[in-house]
Design a protein around this motif. Structure first.
Motif, PDB file in Angstrom:
ATOM      1  N   TYR B 249      10.629  -0.975 -10.750  1.00 16.48           N
ATOM      2  CA  TYR B 249      10.740  -0.541  -9.348  1.00 16.48           C
ATOM      3  C   TYR B 249      11.500   0.771  -9.221  1.00 16.48           C
ATOM      4  CZ  TYR B 249       8.246  -4.319  -7.455  1.00 16.48           C
ATOM      5  OH  TYR B 249       7.220  -5.145  -7.144  1.00 16.48           O
ATOM      6  N   SER B 252       8.910   3.393 -10.196  1.00 19.57           N
ATOM      7  CA  SER B 252       7.780   3.535  -9.269  1.00 19.57           C
ATOM      8  C   SER B 252       8.209   3.868  -7.847  1.00 19.57           C
ATOM      9  CB  SER B 252       6.920   2.274  -9.286  1.00 19.57           C
ATOM     10  OG  SER B 252       7.678   1.167  -8.927  1.00 19.57           O
ATOM     11  N   MET B 253       9.376   3.455  -7.429  1.00 16.02           N
ATOM     12  CA  MET B 253       9.731   3.651  -6.018  1.00 16.02           C
ATOM     13  C   MET B 253      10.810   4.716  -5.813  1.00 16.02           C
ATOM     14  SD  MET B 253       8.909   0.384  -4.076  1.00 16.02           S
ATOM     15  CE  MET B 253       7.494  -0.569  -4.517  1.00 16.02           C
ATOM     16  N   GLY B 257       7.470   7.780  -8.392  1.00 22.30           N
ATOM     17  CA  GLY B 257       6.706   7.322  -7.230  1.00 22.30           C
ATOM     18  C   GLY B 257       7.240   7.893  -5.931  1.00 22.30           C
ATOM     19  N   SER B 258       8.564   7.970  -5.816  1.00 19.07           N
ATOM     20  CA  SER B 258       9.159   8.441  -4.568  1.00 19.07           C
ATOM     21  C   SER B 258       8.799   9.899  -4.312  1.00 19.07           C
ATOM     22  CB  SER B 258      10.670   8.268  -4.637  1.00 19.07           C
ATOM     23  OG  SER B 258      11.248   8.767  -3.484  1.00 19.07           O
ATOM     24  N   THR B 261       5.248   9.978  -3.271  1.00 20.90           N
ATOM     25  CA  THR B 261       5.045   9.401  -1.939  1.00 20.90           C
ATOM     26  C   THR B 261       5.625  10.300  -0.851  1.00 20.90           C
ATOM     27  OG1 THR B 261       4.907   7.170  -2.777  1.00 20.90           O
ATOM     28  CG2 THR B 261       5.570   7.379  -0.507  1.00 20.90           C
ATOM     29  N   PHE B 364       1.400   5.489   0.547  1.00 19.48           N
ATOM     30  CA  PHE B 364       2.051   4.733  -0.530  1.00 19.48           C
ATOM     31  C   PHE B 364       1.198   4.666  -1.796  1.00 19.48           C
ATOM     32  CE2 PHE B 364       4.298   3.230   3.197  1.00 19.48           C
ATOM     33  CZ  PHE B 364       5.606   3.308   2.762  1.00 19.48           C
ATOM     34  N   GLN B 367       2.947   5.687  -5.134  1.00 18.05           N
ATOM     35  CA  GLN B 367       3.906   4.667  -5.588  1.00 18.05           C
ATOM     36  C   GLN B 367       3.174   3.451  -6.148  1.00 18.05           C
ATOM     37  OE1 GLN B 367       6.585   3.490  -2.485  1.00 18.05           O
ATOM     38  NE2 GLN B 367       8.087   5.032  -3.045  1.00 18.05           N
ATOM     39  N   LEU B 371       3.334   1.865  -9.856  1.00 21.72           N
ATOM     40  CA  LEU B 371       3.698   0.451  -9.999  1.00 21.72           C
ATOM     41  C   LEU B 371       2.611  -0.311 -10.760  1.00 21.72           C
ATOM     42  CD1 LEU B 371       5.675  -1.863  -9.143  1.00 21.72           C
ATOM     43  CD2 LEU B 371       4.198  -2.216  -7.180  1.00 21.72           C
ATOM     44  N   SER B 451       8.361  -1.284   0.376  1.00 22.78           N
ATOM     45  CA  SER B 451       8.730   0.098   0.077  1.00 22.78           C
ATOM     46  C   SER B 451       9.163   0.828   1.344  1.00 22.78           C
ATOM     47  CB  SER B 451       7.519   0.777  -0.553  1.00 22.78           C
ATOM     48  OG  SER B 451       7.855   2.018  -1.023  1.00 22.78           O
ATOM     49  N   GLY B 455      12.739   2.341   1.834  1.00 26.15           N
ATOM     50  CA  GLY B 455      12.828   3.795   2.031  1.00 26.15           C
ATOM     51  C   GLY B 455      13.444   4.172   3.366  1.00 26.15           C
ATOM     52  N   GLY B 460      15.865   4.271   0.187  1.00 27.17           N
ATOM     53  CA  GLY B 460      15.030   4.254  -1.031  1.00 27.17           C
ATOM     54  C   GLY B 460      15.651   3.466  -2.170  1.00 27.17           C
TER      55      GLY B 460
END
Lengths: 63, 720
Positions: B249, B252-253, B257-258, B261, B364, B367, B371, B451, B455, B460
């Motif tokens: 996570y 990915s987040m 990913g962030s 995104t 998304f 992300q 993931l 997410s 966020g 986040g």
């Protein structure tokens, strides 16, 4: 009437395109439902073990 | 034309399960009578996989065997004598590696050859006592059946298999005659008939393995075993799993990913972006400069001059003046609609409804892809099966069948196949409990709103997203304990044996394909059901009854909309949960259509984006919103699956009621206890939370209904 159509031509055309797109989406969802696919669009792709098994079932191959 | 029918999971059942599904599948095979069976087995665990092969060779249908994972077998330095094995089993054997694509055509050709050239005769025999009983059964009960099928039916009759007994519909005289033979064999061998056959099969397999398999590291630990000693360790297993999920996570987040995104949300579906970042630095420097505020004493003339400068240049720099600026989709669509002269309502529907709603979900995608890539890697390398093993040990202690974990593992992708996977659980009470709890694990559709909450409200934080998985697992464990203590679900969990594949490095192609298939499914869904939902949500948000009658509303008049009226009527229910506003209530309801809708609805109802969401939720309320939507009733498609699997309207409503009730109780406790710690104490709310918590603790620690303790009956078998 003609004047109104001419004045709102863009709105009429864009609305028609939008209605067509929505109709296509509904038709596609109905087709999927009839084929037994879930509306959530998951099937094999939604499965966590998809990486391990990804073939259709039953599968017909031509040789 | 060649038709291949795939019997997934036929080999996954085992000698210690009730084999209901295997027998059903084998019954189907014997009645469908395909031209040939291609039995694909795992070469790294030959002994256990050959169990099914011995059953298949008894069906009287030509069999070809493909030994898969030969790349791993060779890497381990092991050798399989396929010629000898072929002779011992009475069918052709091909070595393949599905991962490398080796031997696939040869295996298909072997199956075609088997179909063309006769039948497979089972080479294995049982001990004299069993063979004697089987001969009697064949003579007395299955003599009229085709010769090649007689042995399989005789064995199944010896095992007293319900499905076969029902299928053959034998007379009482014949049944009592063969029962005498079976009982005689059981007395002589001091075991029950089913176990006798199981043991005899393993004895035979053991005898042929000796001559066909040479293990380089016989008696030594393989690399997989060494890794498992740490990864599946009783004490380290769970912390390692928590760290791995956190890393998944975090990457990915928060990191890769962030960044992607942010670009998708603020750039592609926002104002726009600098192509390849050209000009970003200059713009940010200029923007920082304009944000500098100084307090100076000035004359009126100086002030008027300053105003003129601001008016001339604007109060903030124009990003388009720096580097290569690409406008975002809403800007392009808005400009296009304005240039075409589309009506305001149509421009609003397309930009504030469809683009904002679908864009909020599509934002998304980066992300989700990261993931899915990481999860696909964990699955393909064999770690996911270890997670099942680690959690199985914990779940069983709390009364859930080990088999319950497989539906939950599948449920991480989508709840529907997860719910359907509960069919493998024979015990009806365990199956119902698994159906009720499977959707607590966050599925792919819930990831965007998790997410979004992480966020928008928690800056986040990767912990918030990771905690969603642990909240889901805690809900399953707590439900398992509480429900097992009621009359409806009491009883011991069924035994379960699980096969752990050897660790291996997956190919990039497999991992990327898995990522893309899931990602594409997510993208497609946003373009269909989410698109339709956003249109309905926009119309009901931007139209309403005012003092001027029914008309289109401005953004600041949303409180008078149709959706506000509907949401306002139910929003009071969620006041104790901390988010009793109509927007959040409506988002939760639209989540029933598809969970991604929560994000799409928030995108339309909060035009200011994440800052506006953050302004409307405290941290406690935000987490309460996450917990409620995570645990409450799943989407309609999944509810349909629950209805099909429960096959009972009362149980379906009970499941939905339990899920919503638990979600409400958990979210209330999160908000009230969280608010008390953050200084927003509500005495009545806190008392309600304490009462609920007390009730749950009572349910967790009260004695079991049928026994003083929960015992598990698990046979373990170590593959060598």
């Amino acid at each position: 009437m003609l004047t109104w159509i001419m004045e709102n031509m863009a709105t009429i055309i864009i609305s028609a395109v939008l209605i067509f797109a929505v109709a296509a989406v509904i038709a596609s969802m109905v087709r999927s439902k009839r084929k037994g696919k879930s509306s959530c669009g998951c099937g094999c792709a939604g499965c966590a073990m998809n990486g391990a098994c990804h073939l259709a079932e039953p599968e017909t191959l031509r040789k | 034309m060649l038709t291949i029918i795939r019997h997934i999971g036929l080999a996954k059942t085992n000698a210690y399960s009730k084999e209901g599904d295997t027998i059903a599948d084998l019954c189907n095979l014997i009645s469908e009578r395909p031209d040939a069976i291609l039995n694909i087995i795992d070469g790294t665990n030959l002994e256990r996989n050959l169990y099914l092969t011995t059953q298949l060779t008894e069906l009287g249908i030509p069999v070809a065997v493909a030994i898969n994972m030969m790349d791993v077998v060779e890497k381990n330095g092991d050798r399989i004598n396929t010629e000898e094995l072929s002779r011992a089993l009475g069918c052709k054997i091909i070595e393949i590696s599905a991962l490398k694509g080796n031997g696939i055509m040869e295996a298909a050709e072997a199956a075609i050859d088997a179909a063309k050239n006769g039948k497979t005769v089972p080479m294995h025999t049982f001990s004299g006592t069993v063979e004697h009983a089987l001969a009697h059964i064949e003579e007395a009960a299955v003599h009229g059946l085709p010769e090649e099928q007689q042995r399989w039916y005789a064995i199944k009759l010896f095992e007293r298999d319900d499905k076969v007994l029902e299928q053959l519909n034998l007379s009482g005289t014949v049944l009592s005659h063969i029962e005498t033979d079976i009982k005689a064999a059981e007395e002589e061998m001091d075991d029950d008939a089913e176990s006798i056959i199981t043991n005899e099969r393993y004895i035979y397999i053991g005898s042929i393995i000796k001559g066909c398999l040479k293990k380089k590291s016989a008696g030594k630990l393989t690399n997989s075993d060494k890794i498992d000693k740490i990864v599946t360790n009783r004490f380290l297993g769970l912390p390692i799993f928590a760290v791995i999920m956190f890393l998944v996570y975090y990457i990915s987040m928060v990191t890769v990913g962030s960044a992607a995104t942010d670009w998708a949300n603020d750039g592609l579906f926002g104002d726009g972006f600098h192509l390849l970042g050209i000009g970003s630095e200059d713009y940010e420097a200029a923007d920082d400069e304009t944000l500098e505020v100084t307090v100076e004493t000035a004359t009126l003339a100086d002030y008027e001059n300053a105003l003129a400068v601001v008016e001339q240049y604007g109060d903030e720099p124009d990003p388009a003046a720096y580097g290569i600026w690409v406008p975002g989709i809403p800007v392009l669509v808005g400009n296009g609609l304005e240039a075409a002269g589309a009506a305001d309502w149509l421009a609003g529907l397309i930009n504030d409804g469809i683009v904002a709603g679908v864009g909020a979900v599509w934002g998304f995608v980066p992300q989700m892809l990261v993931l899915f890539l990481l999860l696909a890697f964990l699955e393909a390398c064999g770690y996911m099966a270890r997670i099942a093993f680690v959690l199985d040990r914990i779940f069983r202690k709390f009364g859930l069948s080990g088999k319950s974990f497989i539906p939950m593992l599948i449920g991480t992708g989508c709840g529907i196949p997860g719910i359907m996977a509960s069919r493998t659980i024979e015990n009806e009470r365990d199956r119902r409990m698994t159906i009720m709890t499977t959707t607590f694990i966050p599925c792919g559709a819930k990831v965007p709103f998790i997410s979004m909450v992480a966020g928008a409200i928690f800056g986040g934080s990767a912990w918030v997203a990771t905690s969603a998985y642990f909240v889901g697992m805690a809900a399953i464990i707590i439900s398992g304990i509480m429900l097992k203590k009621t009359k409806m679900f009491s009883g011991d969990p069924a035994p379960f044996v699980m096969e752990l594949p050897a660790y291996h490095m997956p190919t990039a192609g497999n991992v990327l394909r898995s990522m893309w298939e899931r990602g594409w499914s997510f993208i497609k869904k946003a373009g269909t059901i989410i698109l339709l939902s956003t249109i309905v949500i926009w119309f009901t948000t931007y139209f309403g009854f005012t003092s001027d009658g029914f008309r289109m509303l401005a953004e600041e008049e949303m409180d008078q909309s149709l959706l506000a009226a509907v949401g306002g009527a139910i929003a009071w229910i969620f006041i104790p949960l901390g988010w009793g506003n109509w927007q959040a209530a409506v988002a939760s309801i639209t989540g029933l259509v598809a969970k991604e809708n929560i994000v799409g609805t928030m995108g339309i109802l909060y035009p200011g984006g994440w800052p506006e969401i953050a302004a409307n939720f405290s941290m406690a309320a935000g987490y309460s919103f996450l917990v409620f939507n995570l645990l409450c009733a799943p989407c309609f498609a999944a509810i349909g699956a629950i209805k099909r699997e429960m096959n009972n309207a009362k149980w379906t409503w009970f499941a939905i009621g339990y899920q919503c009730g638990l979600a409400y109780a958990a979210a209330l406790m999160v908000n009230q206890i969280g608010s008390a710690f953050t200084g927003n104490l509500n005495v009545i709310g806190l008392l309600a939370a304490i009462v609920i918590l007390g009730g749950m603790i009572y349910m967790l620690f009260r004695p079991y209904k049928e026994a003083t303790k929960l015992t598990t009956n698990m046979k373990l078998k170590t593959a060598r």
